[in-house]
Design a protein around this motif. Structure first.
Motif, PDB file in Angstrom:
ATOM      1  N   SER A   8      12.837 -43.706 -54.395  1.00 34.10           N
ATOM      2  CA  SER A   8      12.131 -42.685 -53.643  1.00 34.10           C
ATOM      3  C   SER A   8      12.916 -42.376 -52.386  1.00 34.10           C
ATOM      4  N   LYS A   9      13.093 -41.097 -52.132  1.00 37.27           N
ATOM      5  CA  LYS A   9      13.830 -40.678 -50.962  1.00 37.27           C
ATOM      6  C   LYS A   9      12.978 -39.693 -50.193  1.00 37.27           C
ATOM      7  N   GLY A  15       6.206 -40.239 -46.008  1.00 35.18           N
ATOM      8  CA  GLY A  15       6.582 -40.991 -47.186  1.00 35.18           C
ATOM      9  C   GLY A  15       5.388 -41.414 -48.023  1.00 35.18           C
ATOM     10  N   GLU A  18       6.008 -42.139 -51.747  1.00 35.26           N
ATOM     11  CA  GLU A  18       6.596 -43.423 -52.112  1.00 35.26           C
ATOM     12  C   GLU A  18       5.516 -44.445 -52.452  1.00 35.26           C
ATOM     13  N   GLN A  22       4.914 -46.134 -56.140  1.00 31.68           N
ATOM     14  CA  GLN A  22       4.876 -47.583 -56.341  1.00 31.68           C
ATOM     15  C   GLN A  22       3.598 -47.998 -57.062  1.00 31.68           C
ATOM     16  N   GLU A  52       8.467 -33.949 -49.163  1.00 33.56           N
ATOM     17  CA  GLU A  52       9.102 -35.142 -49.713  1.00 33.56           C
ATOM     18  C   GLU A  52       9.725 -34.884 -51.073  1.00 33.56           C
ATOM     19  N   GLY A  54      10.644 -37.494 -54.443  1.00 36.25           N
ATOM     20  CA  GLY A  54      10.599 -38.843 -54.994  1.00 36.25           C
ATOM     21  C   GLY A  54      11.128 -38.868 -56.409  1.00 36.25           C
TER      22      GLY A  54
END
Length: 126
Positions: A8-9, A15, A18, A22, A52, A54
């Motif tokens: 994930s970036k 975030g 992310e 998960q 974002e 991901g």
């Protein structure tokens, strides 16, 4: 044994994606009945919102490196943060959103169906 890699970036923002990714990975690992679906998966799914980006890499094999270009398939899912989070949490079917132009999905049709099924089946029942 299967491996679900999560990369994930965060482009900008907190975030949140992310954490949701998960949770998806954890749910897939917990549900043994989903492992059979991963036999045909060597797929990188890229989720992109206005804040974002991901990556969710799904594979049955444990021989993959973290470098994601080794995937056989790539699926791009673009939408608003709220819509993408609904998809990730299994609250709504990906193709229904695509039909109503609330999300853009690019990729192999069979792999899109596989990812949609995994996301719907791995959601936590409340």
């Amino acid at each position: 044994m299967f491996v679900v890699y999560l990369l994930s970036k965060v482009i900008k923002g907190v975030g949140f994606m992310e954490g949701v990714l998960q949770s998806v990975v954890s749910n897939i690992k917990e549900k043994q009945q989903l492992h059979g679906l991963l036999k045909k998966a060597n797929t990188l799914v890229i989720f992109t919102t206005e804040e974002e980006k991901g990556h969710l890499y799904l594979s049955f094999s444990d021989t993959h490196s973290d470098y994601t270009e080794r995937s056989d398939y790539c699926i791009n899912i673009l939408g608003s943060k709220e819509i993408v989070n609904q998809v990730l949490m299994g609250q709504v079917a990906l193709r229904d959103l695509q039909k109503h132009n609330k999300v853009t999905v690019q990729g192999n049709y069979r792999q899109v169906l596989l990812v949609e099924a995994l996301l719907l089946l791995c959601r936590k029942v409340q």
